[in-house]
Write an enzyme that holds these catalytic residues in place. Structure first.
Site: not given
Ligand code: TXE
Length: 488
Positions: A174, A249, A283, A384
């Protein structure tokens, strides 16, 4: 504008509800496609297709050489259409064309790498008592649910699909609901390359419902997820339903550490590239720049002077170095962090706002932003942001740098700039991060393991390590005796 269907069980289908989602170019809001908006039921049907292909189809009997050949074929097919893929990627997620071109080439290389690896999967024999023979068989883990984000749409397809197929698994992938287009074009090539029906299914739709079903379903043996840490935690919780294998991840707040003895110009370039490549939506972005006090002001001044070279615009416009953020909602999230940084007392030395200019008004653009004098405890140093916002933190000495660098719940990536190789390696050894660089930032290779320490995830993708996540390990013990054991 193109209307897409999704690819399930070797067929192009709509969502059962008939619902679709509009996909818009984040640089100007133009409607570029409509894709099926699947639900939990659609996901369940795709999982059934992958299950049948694994349990009953010819796939299990396909030998490794043939799986490898299919992956080589797919790599070649991507290369033939590299231009189409790169342009579509830029239109869907915003990144500059040169970056999309790089990603497309990298995706093809990834399929090729795992095509080669398919025939190298092997077990071992162990030294056991002489009247026995024991060996290890490696087998595919089964049906995989693969959920990917919006920042590297095609490349993430490759990272997920290639090792799964090399191992002999079947999969439902997906893509992010924001960036499904290159995944669907990839499905067109998968069909043309004649992968058996049900082996790779590309399901479009949101995380809520479709994504949850992939993580939750007891018919899925393994879930592989790349995305935010909050969602990763939910996926992990869902995966407990049948204790499926899981790889995650997740995010990062990565330290890029510049010592006074670094090559100054390289460090300036590396700091900017580390923070602002792909709009900072990476990331592994070097979003915390740790700079030795003695060169701190000089380095910040040099970066601020160079920032105007980062030309903003539509990613397809020649010379553009930074595109729009992926969505209006994401830009608002990034802007909220800029406000937080100001409130926390960090010094905004450049950017911090939407750029001016009529040609940029219709897109989700944001100026490259640098905060100086950031304290390690500030939220902009800890959370983040996933956009073009760099937090600069001065440090006193090596020990101080290592302490600040490791003071994070994340542990994905880290960089060190110094011409003293002893120091470079000494520091790297003490950093709690899975992907590291000395005197460079960002280059990584399909051959090398990718993944993080701490809350940046679990497991490793890519390289020889990456296929482990898609393999089961079976011990086989054979008695060489012909007499009964005579125990009773
Ligand atoms: O990602 P999500 P979002 C970080 C970044 C960003 C934040 C949120 O900080 O600001 O995450 O971004 C699917 N069960 N990263 O919300 O939610 C979703 O449909 C199963 C880091 O866009 O993590 C999509 O396919 N699946 C990052 C995928 O998860 C679910 C890349 C990623 O979406 C789900 C992107 C659920 N409950 C964002 N909810 C990286 N590590 O590279 C959503 N999804």
């Amino acid at each position: 504008m193109k209307n897409y269907e999704m690819y399930v069980n070797g067929k192009w289908i709509k969502a059962r509800s008939g619902a679709t989602r509009e996909i818009r170019d984040p640089a100007n809001g133009e409607l570029i496609a409509r894709v099926p908006e699947s639900t939990r039921e659609d996901a369940a049907a795709a999982i059934d297709a992958a299950r049948a292909a694994f349990d009953k189809g010819p796939w299990r009997a396909t030998n490794a050489q043939d799986r490898g050949k299919l992956l080589f074929k797919l790599a070649d097919a991507i290369r033939k259409e590299a231009k189409i893929f790169a342009e579509l990627e830029t239109r869907n997620c915003g990144k500059p064309l040169a970056e999309s071109e790089f990603d497309v080439a990298d995706a093809a290389n990834c399929f090729e790498f795992y095509g080669g690896l398919a025939t190298k999967i092997h077990g071992e024999t162990m030294q056991v008592p002489a009247n026995s023979l024991s060996f290890v068989l490696r087998e595919p883990v089964g049906v995989c649910g693969q959920i990917i984000p919006w920042n590297y749409p095609l490349l993430m397809c490759a990272w997920k699909l290639a090792p799964a197929i090399a191992a002999g698994c079947t999969t439902v992938l997906k893509p992010s609901e924001l960036t499904p287009l290159t995944a669907l074009e990839l499905a067109r090539l998968i069909e043309a390359c004649e992968f058996p029906a049900g082996v790779i299914n590309i399901l479009t739709g949101p995380g809520a419902g479709a994504g949850e079903e992939l993580a939750m379903s007891s018919k899925v043996d393994k879930v592989a997820f790349t995305g935010g840490t909050v969602t990763g935690r939910k996926v992990m919780e869902s995966a407990t339903s049948n204790l499926k294998k899981i790889s995650l991840e997740l995010g990062g707040k990565n330290p890029n550490i510049v010592f006074a003895d670094a090559d100054f110009e390289s460090a300036v370039d590396g700091a900017l590239f580390g923070a602002f490549a792909n709009q900072g939506e990476v990331c592994s972005a070097g979003s915390r720049l740790l700079v030795e006090e003695s060169i701190h002001r000089k380095l910040v001044d040099a970066m601020v002077k160079k920032v105007p070279r980062i030309k903003l615009g539509h990613g397809l416009t020649p010379g553009v170095k930074m595109g729009p953020l992926v969505s209006a909602a994401h830009r608002e999230k990034v802007e909220s962090y800029i406000r937080i940084g100001v409130q926390e007392g960090a010094k905004l030395v450049c950017g911090g706002k939407r750029p001016e200019g009529k040609d940029l008004a219709g897109g989700n653009f944001l100026e490259p932003t640098i905060f100086d004098d950031v304290k390690p405890a500030m939220r902009i140093a800890r959370e983040e942001i996933f956009g073009p916002v760099l937090s600069v933190i001065p440090f006193k000495n090596e020990e101080d740098a290592i302490r600040i660098a490791n003071d994070s719940e994340y542990g994905l990536a880290a960089g060190v700039w110094t011409l003293n190789i002893n120091r470079g390696l000494r520091v790297i050894k003490q950093l709690r991060a899975g992907i590291t660089w000395i005197n460079t930032y960002h280059p990584t290779f399909n051959e090398m393991p990718w993944g993080g320490y701490k809350q940046s995830g679990t497991g490793r993708e890519l390289g020889l390590y990456g296929i482990e996540a898609y393999l089961e390990t079976k011990q086989v013990n054979v008695s060489l005796d012909e007499a009964p054991i005579g125990w009773y």
